[in-house]
Design an enzyme around this catalytic site. Structure first.
Site, PDB file in Angstrom:
ATOM      1  N   LYS A 116       3.762  10.354 -18.251  1.00  8.61           N
ATOM      2  CA  LYS A 116       3.894  10.462 -16.797  1.00  8.61           C
ATOM      3  C   LYS A 116       4.699   9.268 -16.307  1.00  8.61           C
ATOM      4  O   LYS A 116       4.317   8.120 -16.511  1.00  8.61           O
ATOM      5  CB  LYS A 116       2.529  10.480 -16.121  1.00  8.61           C
ATOM      6  CG  LYS A 116       2.637  10.552 -14.600  1.00  8.61           C
ATOM      7  CD  LYS A 116       1.324  10.230 -13.922  1.00  8.61           C
ATOM      8  CE  LYS A 116       1.573  10.016 -12.435  1.00  8.61           C
ATOM      9  NZ  LYS A 116       0.369   9.508 -11.738  1.00  8.61           N
ATOM     10  N   GLY A 177      -4.519   6.640  -3.905  1.00 10.85           N
ATOM     11  CA  GLY A 177      -5.816   6.054  -3.617  1.00 10.85           C
ATOM     12  C   GLY A 177      -6.253   6.113  -2.169  1.00 10.85           C
ATOM     13  O   GLY A 177      -7.328   5.619  -1.823  1.00 10.85           O
ATOM     14  N   ALA A 203      -1.890  12.192  -6.293  1.00  7.99           N
ATOM     15  CA  ALA A 203      -2.180  11.105  -5.359  1.00  7.99           C
ATOM     16  C   ALA A 203      -2.544  11.607  -3.966  1.00  7.99           C
ATOM     17  O   ALA A 203      -1.913  12.526  -3.443  1.00  7.99           O
ATOM     18  CB  ALA A 203      -1.013  10.116  -5.242  1.00  7.99           C
ATOM     19  N   GLY A 204      -3.570  11.005  -3.398  1.00  8.53           N
ATOM     20  CA  GLY A 204      -3.956  11.260  -2.026  1.00  8.53           C
ATOM     21  C   GLY A 204      -5.160  12.160  -1.833  1.00  8.53           C
ATOM     22  O   GLY A 204      -5.705  12.239  -0.742  1.00  8.53           O
ATOM     23  N   ASN A 225      -7.539  10.449  -9.763  1.00 13.37           N
ATOM     24  CA  ASN A 225      -8.338   9.410 -10.402  1.00 13.37           C
ATOM     25  C   ASN A 225      -9.317   8.798  -9.402  1.00 13.37           C
ATOM     26  O   ASN A 225     -10.527   8.943  -9.513  1.00 13.37           O
ATOM     27  CB  ASN A 225      -7.444   8.345 -11.004  1.00 13.37           C
ATOM     28  CG  ASN A 225      -8.214   7.305 -11.820  1.00 13.37           C
ATOM     29  OD1 ASN A 225      -7.638   6.322 -12.259  1.00 13.37           O
ATOM     30  ND2 ASN A 225      -9.504   7.481 -12.043  1.00 13.37           N
ATOM     31  N   THR A 226      -8.778   8.151  -8.352  1.00 14.50           N
ATOM     32  CA  THR A 226      -9.621   7.432  -7.401  1.00 14.50           C
ATOM     33  C   THR A 226     -10.652   8.335  -6.743  1.00 14.50           C
ATOM     34  O   THR A 226     -11.806   7.930  -6.542  1.00 14.50           O
ATOM     35  CB  THR A 226      -8.755   6.769  -6.316  1.00 14.50           C
ATOM     36  OG1 THR A 226      -7.786   5.926  -6.945  1.00 14.50           O
ATOM     37  CG2 THR A 226      -9.603   5.930  -5.379  1.00 14.50           C
TER      38      THR A 226
END
Length: 274
Positions: A116, A177, A203-204, A225-226
């Site tokens: 990635k 995040g 993301a987001g 992830n977050t």
């Protein structure tokens, strides 16, 4: 999506053949997860299992996958025999650094070529530096890497990255995040409609409904992830995200009803006797 296409995809789902295909490899799971930010490796293992993910990202610059012999190794709980590892170039701010990180990952993982790519523009927003991303992608493709690439939600940039050889394009839904969810669904949909490679929101995402919306827009998958690791109960959130991605995919294939300004009776009066 045409009626014929929707019908074919629905049939595939019902028969268990609705796979995410990345560079010719089929995956039954459309949720991809990260391996960072957990309290320890055991929580990483449990949350990954609960998510049902088959592809797990690894931040090579901040995660030990063998480069530090005397430290706990992520590969002890996320085995390459069980998961497809996706080394990423998190924390890279130049094309040179990103390319170097991918080469290190290939060396550590015995020739592994799926990576990635993310080249960041600044530390505050973590938005991608597209110019440096283009430079890095060109080099990596020439060196035989199979590149899944992080980008913003610009349809023109997404198409260019595909044309340059990316095996998957991964537009952000909101800053990394942030948990803000899908900020620009119309751009995401445009990217999906113009693509010939898998489009994964990256993301987001903050909660399960965000993941479902991404899938309902037609995205091929979601990477997060977050949203899982920083939740109060990461393992439970991982389970919720798995269900959300599956439900969003099924809703997209099923085809939602049109939005209408006025009511439409559930039981029409046409043909009634009184």
């Amino acid at each position: 999506m045409s009626t014929a296409t929707a019908g074919a995809q629905s049939a595939a789902t019902q028969s268990g053949n609705d796979s995410l295909v990345i560079d010719g490899v089929e995956y039954s799971a459309r949720l991809l997860t990260g391996s960072g930010k957990y309290s320890d490796l055991e929580e990483t293992r449990l949350a990954t299992e609960a998510s049902g993910a088959q592809i797990v990202t690894v931040a090579v610059r901040r995660t030990n996958i063998g480069q530090h012999k005397d430290e706990p190794n992520l590969l002890d709980v996320i085995s390459p025999e069980q998961y497809t590892l996706l080394p990423n170039t998190a924390m890279c701010y130049t094309a040179d650094d990103a390319v170097r990180t991918c080469r290190l990952a290939r060396e550590l993982l015995d020739g592994h070529n799926l990576v990635k790519l993310e080249v960041l523009g600044d530390e505050k927003t973590l938005y991608p530096d597209l110019q440096q991303t283009y430079v890095a992608l060109e080099v990596l493709v020439k060196e035989g890497f199979k590149v899944m690439v992080y980008t913003n939600d610009d349809p023109i940039a997404a198409k260019r990255l595909e044309e340059m050889g990316a095996v998957s394009v991964m537009p952000l839904a909101a800053p990394i995040g942030s948990g803000l969810g899908i900020r620009n669904p119309y751009n995401i949909r445009t990217i999906v409609e113009n693509a010939n490679v898998p489009i994964l929101v990256d993301a987001g995402v903050g909660t399960a409904s965000d993941a479902a919306i991404a899938m309902e827009l037609g995205c091929d998958g979601v990477l997060m992830n977050t949203a899982i690791a920083a939740a109060e109960n990461p393992i439970l959130m991982a389970s919720a995200m798995k269900k959300a991605v599956e439900a969003g995919r099924e809703a997209y294939l099923a085809g939602r009803i049109p939005r209408k300004r006025f009511a439409s009776a559930s039981s029409p009066i046409d043909g009634t006797f009184f």
